[in-house]
Design an enzyme around this catalytic site. Structure first.
Site, short mmCIF file in Angstrom:
data_model
loop_
_atom_site.label_atom_id
_atom_site.label_comp_id
_atom_site.label_asym_id
_atom_site.label_seq_id
_atom_site.Cartn_x
_atom_site.Cartn_y
_atom_site.Cartn_z
N ARG A 161 7.97 -33.18 -32.77
CA ARG A 161 8.88 -32.51 -31.83
C ARG A 161 8.47 -32.91 -30.42
O ARG A 161 7.50 -33.62 -30.23
CB ARG A 161 8.83 -30.99 -32.02
CG ARG A 161 7.48 -30.41 -31.71
CD ARG A 161 7.48 -28.88 -31.75
NE ARG A 161 6.10 -28.43 -31.58
CZ ARG A 161 5.70 -27.18 -31.56
NH1 ARG A 161 6.57 -26.20 -31.72
NH2 ARG A 161 4.43 -26.87 -31.41
N CYS A 176 12.68 -38.40 -23.78
CA CYS A 176 12.54 -38.83 -22.39
C CYS A 176 13.58 -38.10 -21.55
O CYS A 176 14.78 -38.25 -21.81
CB CYS A 176 12.79 -40.33 -22.27
SG CYS A 176 11.37 -41.30 -22.66
N ASN A 228 10.98 -25.50 -25.09
CA ASN A 228 9.74 -24.91 -25.59
C ASN A 228 8.57 -25.66 -24.96
O ASN A 228 8.42 -26.86 -25.15
CB ASN A 228 9.68 -25.04 -27.13
CG ASN A 228 8.35 -24.54 -27.70
OD1 ASN A 228 7.37 -25.28 -27.71
ND2 ASN A 228 8.32 -23.31 -28.16
N GLU A 229 7.80 -24.96 -24.15
CA GLU A 229 6.57 -25.52 -23.57
C GLU A 229 6.80 -26.89 -22.92
O GLU A 229 6.27 -27.92 -23.34
CB GLU A 229 5.47 -25.58 -24.63
CG GLU A 229 5.14 -24.19 -25.18
CD GLU A 229 3.96 -24.15 -26.15
OE1 GLU A 229 3.69 -25.19 -26.79
OE2 GLU A 229 3.33 -23.10 -26.26
N CYS A 264 6.68 -40.31 -20.31
CA CYS A 264 7.40 -41.40 -20.97
C CYS A 264 7.29 -42.64 -20.08
O CYS A 264 7.35 -42.54 -18.86
CB CYS A 264 8.87 -40.97 -21.15
SG CYS A 264 9.88 -42.21 -21.95
N GLU A 300 4.64 -15.87 -26.70
CA GLU A 300 3.96 -16.12 -27.97
C GLU A 300 2.55 -15.57 -27.83
O GLU A 300 1.68 -16.17 -27.19
CB GLU A 300 3.90 -17.63 -28.27
CG GLU A 300 5.27 -18.26 -28.48
CD GLU A 300 5.21 -19.75 -28.82
OE1 GLU A 300 4.12 -20.25 -29.14
OE2 GLU A 300 6.26 -20.40 -28.76
C1 GLA Z 1 3.21 -23.41 -29.53
C2 GLA Z 1 4.68 -23.48 -29.79
C3 GLA Z 1 5.11 -22.79 -31.04
C4 GLA Z 1 4.16 -23.03 -32.16
C5 GLA Z 1 2.77 -22.64 -31.73
C6 GLA Z 1 1.78 -22.86 -32.84
O1 GLA Z 1 2.83 -22.35 -28.77
O2 GLA Z 1 5.43 -23.00 -28.72
O3 GLA Z 1 6.36 -23.28 -31.39
O4 GLA Z 1 4.19 -24.37 -32.50
O5 GLA Z 1 2.39 -23.44 -30.64
O6 GLA Z 1 1.54 -24.21 -33.08
#
Ligand code: GLA
Ligand code: GLA
Length: 702
Positions: free
Chosen positions: A146, A150, A184-185, A191, A341
């Site tokens: 995942r 780019c 996400n993050e 790249c 999270e």
């Molecule tokens: C990150 C991601 C989540 C998950 C956790 C655990 O924090 O945002 O999607 O993958 O790591 O690996």
């Protein structure tokens, strides 16, 4: 004067008094801070990251029932479900998500939706293979993980716009969807393809206007690297011997951060236009430094981040997540935030990482987040996956859905946070001490790490932890932040400084602030070019010292001595200080510079500037400095704390809420100077408060 250092060394750090009156910081809040509790209909945001698409629909009702029983009122959904929402280009299917939302909403659970761009569908790569990121050797990563994209690829931007617009259109009026999480993050990968190079050249052109200015700023005459056309400007990719221009590399870090922000804005622009009533956040990563979060967070309504206390540098050390919480809070004017999270089980991918935590610790970490300004906790994840890369990354439940000890703990925590909501609502962390984090310096040290022992985050922690051990609240402030509310600012290894920052720090000191600098301060200008002034460069006058020589750690032992004869082993770096107007507080013992100054203090206006030319291996030196500096600056201290017990404070309208958190497996006690009320039991706690193993006490004055 040496006797001042003697006094400081003789200070025995034992008696701490809790001052019950409010002190500083009110002006730091922006006019209208985002109110997470109000946003969630008056409830403390308490949730789990949930992946309904991973489970049979028949499971959803059971899950929602169990969630509700645990006090859960919030879920994050959909952030990796792109293929399920857009199974073919331009063909959208949201009915499954509508059904999942209906089940959850019926149990009083609201949702935030993730824009799913961190995991593009296989069909998108098949059609546009060049959306995959290219590594520094010019090879594209293959499909299967995942975050492989780019952000300068036009096809990827178009695909992003299409899925975000479709989601916004479909869910804009959904009362069960209360907001959005972007991607996400964000921040990786860097790249190195042609589109990125062209974008970087454009970015450089906007910044420098002329090639001449760029060549001058980067000093490209070194090794004859002068560029005669914009198209010649390279990336910091895999060159022979990995040698590239540090100025180019620093600008590339800035470019990566800036354009990550631009990519976030691709999402927020669409969402704010189509779904303006649904607030926006992003799940950031605490100490992660590829992005300048103080910049990125200007485009979100509130900060959210992913907190894994038993993972990476933070492993089993409460100061790790503590400082990360404070940095996250500091990245948006100290506005309260949420954890998107929160570690809900043992982490692992292909192997389990670390050791299992006692169930009570999962509650302790949730309360730690709250103590540091979180108004929302969302555990990752509801149930451990049966499939894929994260089969070893535990959620609250294991795959069998048994209501295990982690579930029971989460349920207890949910109940307690519900109980405390009114008390917590509107309260915040207020600090008179701050650690300055410099994104430029962090990047510059990544590019040229100094010595192998050097670690910028550790520099922050040496000072941060010392104040925290004394129960003192600490903010983390960015260069653009408001310095005026602090009594003490520690600016660890302030390697890269520009003129505005020097001016801001000077103003802070002249108005009575105490500034603590340590080794490698003022070495580089904003282009990552070494200053031609005597070190510490533009900070030399403020520090009242000159550095004409330094000694990087080369396995030799070194030691410093204070005026009372106390000795401290030191390591990593030795700046040899010549005081001009400063006083010497400690000197080196060994080698050709034995007797030369290692720590100094300079008085400037109403303030003072410390310079610590080296690093101690033990915490002792830092505890004593923090105690002395705090006392001199009039910083309110906390109670005397045993190791493994944290003390933190939130405040509201002059009233303080104290958190005592015991991270150890034995009961510990903390002497307070008066009786406080336990906010959870409603009864009075004795002056000597006892905290059972892995437990938490939340106290208020009656
Ligand atoms: C990150 C991601 C989540 C998950 C956790 C655990 O924090 O945002 O999607 O993958 O790591 O690996
Ligand atoms: C070699 C090279 C010099 C210089 C030094 C230090 O001697 O000839 O150009 O690079 O190493 O790196």
């Amino acid at each position: 004067m040496k006797n001042r250092f003697l006094a400081f060394l003789l200070v025995h750090v034992s008696v701490f008094i809790i001052l019950a009156r409010p002190t500083f910081g009110q002006s730091q809040q922006p006019a209208k801070p985002f109110d997470l509790i109000q946003w969630n209909g008056g409830k403390f945001v308490y949730g789990v990251d949930y992946y309904p698409e991973h489970w049979e629909e028949s499971q959803w009702e059971k899950d929602a029932t169990m969630m509700q029983a645990a006090g859960i009122n919030f879920v994050r959904l959909a952030e990796f479900a792109w293929v399920k929402m857009e199974p073919a280009e331009g063909k959208f299917e949201f009915a499954w998500l509508d059904r999942a939302l209906k089940v959850l909403n019926a149990h009083g659970i609201k949702a935030i939706l993730g824009t799913p761009t961190a995991s593009p569908p296989a069909w998108l790569y098949a059609k546009y293979p060049d959306i995959a990121a290219m590594d520094e050797n010019g090879v594209r990563y293959r499909y299967g993980s995942r975050r492989n994209y780019c952000i300068h690829n036009p096809n990827f931007i178009a695909a992003t716009e299409r899925i975000v617009s479709a989601m916004a259109d479909h869910f804009k009026n959904h009362t069960g969807v209360i907001g959005w999480q972007i991607d996400n993050e964000l921040g990786d990968p860097e790249c190195f393809d042609a589109a990125t190079r062209a974008a970087f050249q454009k970015w450089c052109r906007t910044k420098y206007k002329t090639l001449d200015a760029l060549n001058k700023a980067w000093g490209t005459i070194f090794w004859g690297h002068t560029y005669l056309a914009w198209s010649e400007v390279p990336l910091p990719w895999n060159t022979l011997g990995k040698a590239y221009n540090p100025s180019l590399a620093l600008d590339f870090k800035r470019f990566q951060s800036d354009t990550t922000h631009e990519y976030l804005k691709v999402h927020t622009t669409i969402l704010r236009r189509i779904a303006p009533r649904q607030p926006i956040t992003h799940n950031a990563m605490g100490m992660y430094d590829n992005v300048d979060y103080s910049d990125l967070h200007r485009s979100v309504d509130f900060v959210a981040w992913d907190n894994y206390p038993m993972f990476g540098e933070n492993y089993a050390d409460y100061f790790g997540p503590a400082m990360a919480h404070d940095l996250m809070r500091g990245s948006k004017n100290n506005q309260n935030f949420m954890v998107m999270e929160q570690q809900g089980g043992l982490p692992g991918w292909d192997i389990f990482w670390g050791r299992q935590a006692a169930p009570g610790l999962y509650r302790a970490w949730a309360f730690q987040a709250v103590a540091h300004g979180a108004d929302g906790i969302c555990y990752f994840r509801w149930r451990t996956s049966r499939w894929g890369t994260e089969q070893y990354w535990q959620g609250i439940l294991d795959q069998d859905s048994y209501p295990n000890a982690r579930y029971q703990t989460a349920a207890q925590t949910g109940k307690e946070l519900g109980q405390l909501t009114e008390l917590l609502h509107g309260s915040k962390v207020v600090s008179s001490v701050a650690i300055l984090v410099s994104p430029d310096s962090r990047w510059a040290f990544k590019i040229q790490p100094l010595v192998k022992e050097f670690n910028y985050n550790r520099q922050m922690h040496l000072y941060y932890d010392a104040f925290r051990r004394a129960g003192v609240s600490v903010d983390v402030v960015f260069p653009q932040g408001d310095f005026s509310t602090y009594k003490v600012i520690v600016a660890p290894s302030l390697f890269v400084v520009d003129k505005p920052l020097v001016e801001k720090l000077t103003e802070f000191v002249k108005k009575g602030g105490t500034l603590v600098l340590n080794y490698r301060a003022g070495v580089k200008d904003e282009h990552n070019v070494v200053t031609d002034q005597t070190l510490p460069g533009p900070l030399a006058e403020l520090a009242g010292i000159a550095i004409h020589d330094f000694d990087p750690q080369t396995n030799q032992e070194q030691e410093i001595t204070g005026a009372d004869g106390s000795r401290y082993a030191v390591r990593a770096w030795f700046d040899i200080l010549d005081p001009t107007t400063a006083q010497t507080l400690a000197s080196y013992n060994k080698g050709y510079y034995a007797g030369k100054a290692a720590i100094t203090r300079n008085r400037v206006g109403d303030g003072s500037v410390w310079y610590v030319g080296t690093e101690s291996a033990s915490t002792e030196l830092y505890s004593r400095m923090a105690a002395y500096i705090g006392e001199q600056a009039g910083v309110s201290k906390g109670p005397s704390l045993p190791e493994g017990v944290e003390f933190a404070t939130r405040e509201k309208a002059g009233k303080k809420i104290f958190f005592l958190i015991n991270y150890t497996e034995k009961a510990q006690s903390v002497p307070l100077e008066r009786v406080y009320q336990n906010a959870l039991t409603g009864s009075a706690e004795p002056e000597e408060v006892s905290i059972p193993a892995f437990d938490v006490k939340v106290l208020t004055s009656p």
